[in-house]
Design an enzyme around this catalytic site. Structure first.
Site, PDB file in Angstrom:
ATOM      1  N   GLU A  66      -2.369   9.072 -10.708  1.00  0.00           N
ATOM      2  CA  GLU A  66      -2.055   7.993 -11.690  1.00  0.00           C
ATOM      3  C   GLU A  66      -1.840   8.345 -12.954  1.00  0.00           C
ATOM      4  OE1 GLU A  66      -4.591   5.007 -10.277  1.00  0.00           O
ATOM      5  OE2 GLU A  66      -4.907   6.144  -8.498  1.00  0.00           O
ATOM      6  N   ARG A  97       1.805  -6.177  -9.956  1.00  0.00           N
ATOM      7  CA  ARG A  97       2.389  -5.671  -8.509  1.00  0.00           C
ATOM      8  C   ARG A  97       2.394  -6.586  -7.526  1.00  0.00           C
ATOM      9  NH1 ARG A  97      -2.870  -2.505  -6.029  1.00  0.00           N
ATOM     10  NH2 ARG A  97      -4.569  -4.218  -6.198  1.00  0.00           N
ATOM     11  N   ARG A 124       0.807  -1.242  -0.032  1.00  0.00           N
ATOM     12  CA  ARG A 124       0.030  -0.066   0.026  1.00  0.00           C
ATOM     13  C   ARG A 124       0.939   1.320  -0.076  1.00  0.00           C
ATOM     14  NH1 ARG A 124      -4.689   0.504  -1.447  1.00  0.00           N
ATOM     15  NH2 ARG A 124      -5.145  -1.137  -0.334  1.00  0.00           N
ATOM     16  N   HIS A 155       0.417   3.736 -10.230  1.00  0.00           N
ATOM     17  CA  HIS A 155      -0.593   4.321  -9.457  1.00  0.00           C
ATOM     18  C   HIS A 155      -0.014   4.988  -8.229  1.00  0.00           C
ATOM     19  CE1 HIS A 155      -3.659   3.640  -6.521  1.00  0.00           C
ATOM     20  NE2 HIS A 155      -4.611   3.128  -7.198  1.00  0.00           N
TER      21      HIS A 155
HETATM   22  O1  TA6 Z   1      -6.953   4.067  -8.738  1.00  0.00           O
HETATM   23  C1  TA6 Z   1      -8.021   4.201  -7.839  1.00  0.00           C
HETATM   24  C2  TA6 Z   1      -8.609   2.735  -7.464  1.00  0.00           C
HETATM   25  O2  TA6 Z   1      -8.882   2.148  -8.433  1.00  0.00           O
HETATM   26  C3  TA6 Z   1      -9.745   2.892  -6.496  1.00  0.00           C
HETATM   27  O3  TA6 Z   1     -10.789   2.192  -7.041  1.00  0.00           O
HETATM   28  C4  TA6 Z   1      -9.105   2.034  -5.160  1.00  0.00           C
HETATM   29  O4  TA6 Z   1      -9.587   0.601  -5.442  1.00  0.00           O
HETATM   30  C5  TA6 Z   1      -7.703   1.881  -5.516  1.00  0.00           C
HETATM   31  O5  TA6 Z   1      -7.394   2.087  -6.806  1.00  0.00           O
HETATM   32  C6  TA6 Z   1      -7.023   1.263  -4.593  1.00  0.00           C
HETATM   33  O6  TA6 Z   1      -6.849  -0.237  -5.205  1.00  0.00           O
HETATM   34  P1  TA6 Z   1      -5.946  -1.322  -4.263  1.00  0.00           P
HETATM   35  O7  TA6 Z   1      -6.458  -2.428  -5.149  1.00  0.00           O
HETATM   36  O8  TA6 Z   1      -4.514  -1.033  -4.387  1.00  0.00           O
HETATM   37  O9  TA6 Z   1      -6.735  -1.254  -3.019  1.00  0.00           O
END
Ligand code: TA6
Length: 278
Positions: free
Chosen positions: A256, A89, A63, A156
């Site tokens: 992103e 990832r 995260r 991201h």
């Molecule tokens: O980029 C935004 C997103 O698609 C949100 O909808 C949220 O799900 C975020 O990514 C984080 O996703 P993750 O799978 O890392 O918890």
């Protein structure tokens, strides 16, 4: 020619980390996910955010930092069992090149040989990270098949901010799909501030977005993209997420560089998605 050196360390959960330092600053990357965890510029300012509760044992995506979402973004279009944001990832990568260039230093990662590519194996991928006066993250995909293939992806990036409520984004324009409103389209606000959960796919080829955080200004360059995604989970979601502290949302914002429009990659063709941070 600038000189860089590499050092190795381990995260609390056991994942390896490679750190490169040169005269432009320092970056740290885990081969797990080819996941950038830290970018400190020449002034020693940390630009990336990583959750205090990030899972670092390889059982889940880390995260924070710069998760590589590939070869799809969000849920898999047809396979509900496939992982959110693709498998790049959460797979092991290998560092295959470390070079010092006239303007900076470069690291190249490719999927580790033992990585099983359960889906879309016709697509080859490499991640190139270059530390010069700016940080450049380049995700290059090649369709090894003769048949076309579809690709979505995102760098991201979680940016570290002092207080997300005081952040302004400059440079986004046009319409965005609001994922919190069933993808309904809205116009990008003139004054772009975050004061609640935000999950927006901006359908713009905006090449330069500026993140203003008080006195700090982060320039985010994008190329090879068809959208810019802006995300902040805000308080309720932060409290729900086991790898976020309850107030973790206050010091981060995701901006992103993304492909969300199903790019059709012809057989043998390549695509480059790139984000720069300075
Ligand atoms: O980029 C935004 C997103 O698609 C949100 O909808 C949220 O799900 C975020 O990514 C984080 O996703 P993750 O799978 O890392 O918890």
């Amino acid at each position: 020619m600038p000189h860089s050196n590499l050092s190795h360390s381990t995260l609390p959960g056991g994942l390896d980390v490679i750190t490169l330092s040169n005269q432009h600053g320092q970056i740290s990357i885990s081969p797990f996910g080819a996941h950038l965890l830290s970018y400190k510029n020449a002034k020693g300012i940390e630009r990336l955010w990583v959750s205090e509760r990030a899972i670092t044992d390889g059982s889940a995506a880390i995260r924070g930092g710069v998760p590589v979402c590939w070869p799809w973004f969000g849920p898999h279009p047809t396979d509900s069992h496939a992982p959110q944001h693709g498998w790049a990832r959460t797979m092991q990568w290998s560092l295959v090149s470390h070079r010092d260039l006239p303007t900076g230093s470069e690291l190249v990662f490719i999927p580790a040989s033992e990585t099983k590519a359960p889906l879309r194996s016709a697509l080859a991928v490499k991640l190139i990270v270059t530390l010069s006066q700016q940080l450049t993250i380049t995700l290059r995909t090649t369709n090894l098949d003769s048949e076309p293939a579809f690709l979505n992806a995102a760098l991201h990036t979680y940016f570290a901010v002092s207080d997300v409520k005081n952040v302004k984004l400059v440079g986004l324009q046009g319409q965005y799909s609001d994922k919190l409103c069933q993808g309904q389209l809205f116009e990008t606000p003139e004054v772009y501030q975050i004061n609640s959960e935000t999950d927006r796919v901006h359908h713009c080829y905006c090449g330069n977005v500026t993140l203003i955080d008080g006195e700090q200004q982060i320039n985010i360059g994008s190329s090879g993209h068809d959208s810019i995604v802006v995300w902040n989970p805000w308080q309720a979601k932060s409290q729900e997420m086991k790898d976020m502290t309850d107030d973790g949302y206050l010091t981060m914002i995701c901006v992103e560089t993304a492909l969300t429009g199903d790019v059709k990659l012809a057989g043998g063709a390549s695509h480059t998605l790139e984000q720069t941070i300075s």
